[in-house]
Structure formats: structure tokens, C-alpha cells
Design an enzyme around this catalytic site. Structure first.
Site, PDB file in Angstrom:
ATOM      1  N   ALA A 113       0.873  -1.179   0.000  1.00 26.09           N
ATOM      2  CA  ALA A 113       0.000   0.000   0.000  1.00 26.09           C
ATOM      3  C   ALA A 113       0.905   1.222   0.000  1.00 26.09           C
ATOM      4  CB  ALA A 113      -0.873  -0.015   1.246  1.00 26.09           C
ATOM      5  N   GLY A 157       0.593  -5.069   0.979  1.00 23.22           N
ATOM      6  CA  GLY A 157      -0.584  -5.079   0.104  1.00 23.22           C
ATOM      7  C   GLY A 157      -0.309  -5.706  -1.254  1.00 23.22           C
ATOM      8  N   GLU A 199      -0.651  -9.304  -0.629  1.00 28.29           N
ATOM      9  CA  GLU A 199      -2.088  -9.539  -0.416  1.00 28.29           C
ATOM     10  C   GLU A 199      -2.832  -9.557  -1.761  1.00 28.29           C
ATOM     11  OE1 GLU A 199      -2.240  -6.344   2.596  1.00 28.29           O
ATOM     12  OE2 GLU A 199      -3.436  -7.759   3.771  1.00 28.29           O
ATOM     13  N   GLU A 232       4.366  -5.211   7.384  1.00 29.17           N
ATOM     14  CA  GLU A 232       3.494  -4.201   8.015  1.00 29.17           C
ATOM     15  C   GLU A 232       3.879  -3.869   9.456  1.00 29.17           C
ATOM     16  OE1 GLU A 232       2.384  -6.543   6.013  1.00 29.17           O
ATOM     17  OE2 GLU A 232       0.754  -5.799   4.763  1.00 29.17           O
TER      18      GLU A 232
END
Ligand code: COA
Length: 257
Positions: A66, A112, A115, A135
Site C-alpha cells: 500500500a 498489500g 495480499e 506491516e
């Protein structure tokens, strides 16, 4: 449709979505997520497309996570909203997509990014790719399904190790633990993805639609996966694909789907 952060092509029944924020290692910002949703929804309706491939542009990153610059500005409720929206628009959307989706992991797949790869149904890794869930090094945890899909794919112990250490693993290790379906050289990546795509495309799309739904149902705590399978199995019987597939077998020829 022209996108700012994506390149979308359709070639021989395969839709290619390339995340194209090269200077930020293809990190997912709000704009990219919104464009991804739009591209996914458009290709889902397109009958010329039977399978999707998601990759990153360049040869350094699939998606490096992200966008940390955006995350840094958010309050707790804004962070929760971002995760909810991202899951609904992109990550859960891909998992429940009506066509198979392959991640072509051409470089870093972090946070992300991993993911996103895990929400896809299959993953082909270039041997230069690296995967990790860093993270907690940012004071965060995964918000796009990583705490759920990683244990599903690699087992709880290995997932805990990756999540708690935040360490990266290479493509070979990703293959050994079941995160990567295929590993190949970066030069071969698209060819290997197309090889896998061809093996899928020879089979019945209407059955694959039911199959994807049945497998996903087993991971939904609200749904009885076995009951969903029974229903999906039954739904295959009325289809053209079923008529064609069984007829071809009985006539000792290959079906054409
Ligand atoms: N969000 C926002 N920007 C990111 C990013 C992310 N997740 N990952 C990389 N970038 C940006 C960098 O800030 C840098 O931008 P700049 O040139 O404007 O400074 C650019 O992409 C190149 O990254 P850089 O760190 O210089 O490359 P590197 O080769 O030294 O390191 C990584 C590559 C992937 C190891 C490193 O970028 C990294 O650790 N990224 C963050 C990974 C992460 O924690 N992801 C989870 C987010 S929840």
C-alpha cells in the site's frame, strides 16, 4: 478506457492488467485501487475475456505494498475505511471473480502487494521476486486479507513467522511453502503465465465459474462449503458446456470451449 496508473490489454481471451506506478514501485494508492476496481468490473463483463493476469510494470516490483505516504496521513477510522473499501473493491472482488485470475509476480510483492497476489487464484513468480509482509515494521498489520489468506495458503506456523518477522523470502522459498504455483526466470514469466492460462482455457468456463464459487465458499465462515459445492455441481448440468463436454467425450473427441 485510459487509466493513469494501469495499462489494460486484451490478447487472445486473456485480459492483462499492469499496475503502472513505476517510480513508486507500483505501490497501491487510492487512485490505483479505484482504477483496479473499474478495470476488474469492465473485464468481468467482457465476454471476450476468459482469464485475467495481474502484473506490475518494470522488473523491480509487482507491487511494493500500500502507498505508505497515503497511509501515514490516516486516522484509525480512516484506516479501517480504507481497508474495508479496498477489500470490497479489489481484494475480495478478485477472490470472488467470475474468471480465473493469475498474479504474474515480476518483483517485490510486499504487504498489500503480496495480499493482491494472494487474492488471485494462482501465482507465477519470477525467480528474482521477493515476498514479505513487513506491516509490523510500520506499526501496522495487514488490512487487505493478509492475516487470513496467508495462513490458508502456507499454514498457520509459516504465516505467523512471515507476519511476525516481516522478513522477505525469495521465490524458491515461496514455491516450497505453497505461495507460488510456478517459478521461472524473469524472461520466461509471461510465457509461463500463458502456458498456465492455456491449460485452464482448454476447460469449460461455465464449470470453472461454479468451481471458483465452490472453493471460495469453503473459506467463508458464513457458508457451508460442502452445501455450496453440491449446489454448484448441480448448476453445471444445465449448461451448454456440460452438453458439449460430455458429448465430445462420448464421441471420443476433444471439446472446444
Ligand atoms: N509506498 C509508497 N512508496 C513506496 C513504497 C510504498 N509501499 N515502496 C516503495 N516506494 C517508493 C520509495 O519511497 C521510493 O520513492 P522516492 O524515489 O520518491 O523516494 C521509490 O518507491 C523507490 O523505492 P526505494 O525504497 O528507493 O527502492 P529500494 O530498491 O531501495 O527498496 C523496497 C525497495 C521495496 C525494499 C523498499 O522500497 C521498501 O521497503 N518499500 C516499502 C515496502 C513496505 O513496507 N510495504 C508494505 C506497505 S503496508
Amino acid at each position: 478506457m485510459k487509466y493513469k496508473t494501469l495499462i489494460v490489454n486484451i490478447r487472445k481471451r486473456v485480459g492483462w492488467i499492469t499496475i503502472n506506478r513505476l517510480k513508486k514501485l507500483n505501490a497501491l494508492n487510492r487512485e490505483t485501487l479505484a482504477e483496479l476496481h473499474h478495470a476488474l468490473a469492465t473485464l468481468e463483463e467482457d465476454n471476450n475475456v476468459r482469464l485475467l493476469v495481474i502484473r506490475g510494470s518494470g522488473d523491480t516490483a509487482f507491487v511494493a505494498g500500500a502507498d505508505i505516504g497515503e497511509l501515514a496521513e490516516l486516522s484509525a477510522s480512516e484506516g479501517a475505511d480504507l481497508a474495508q473499501q479496498g477489500n470490497q473493491q479489489v481484494f475480495d472482488y478478485i477472490e470472488h471473480y467470475n474468471k480465473p485470475v493469475i498474479a504474474a509476480v515480476n518483483g517485490y510483492a510486499l504487504g498489500g502487494g503480496l495480499e493482491l497476489a494472494m487474492a488471485c487464484h494462482l501465482r507465477v513468480f519470477a525467480d528474482t521476486a521477493k515476498a514479505g509482509m513487513p506491516e509490523t515494521s510500520l506499526g501496522l498489520i495487514p488490512g487487505y486479507g493478509g492475516t487470513q489468506r496467508l495462513p490458508q495458503l502456507v499454514g498457520r506456523g509459516r504465516a505467523m513467522e512471515l507476519l511476525l518477522t516481516g522478513d522477505m523470502i525469495d521465490a524458491q522459498r515461496a514455491y516450497e511453502i505453497g505461495l507460488a504455483n510456478v517459478v521461472c526466470s524473469p524472461k520466461e514469466l509471461d510465457a509461463k503465465v500463458l502456458e498456465l492460462a492455456a491449460a485452464i482455457l482448454k476447460n469449460a468456463p461455465e464449470a470453472q465459474l461454479q468451481l471458483l464459487a465452490a472453493v471460495c465458499a469453503g473459506y467463508d465462515s458464513q457458508t457451508d462449503g460442502y452445501a455450496a459445492e453440491t449446489e454448484a455441481f448441480g448448476a453445471c448440468f444445465g449448461t451448454d458446456n456440460f452438453t458439449q463436454g460430455t458429448k465430445a467425450f462420448l464421441q471420443k473427441r476433444r471439446p472446444k470451449f
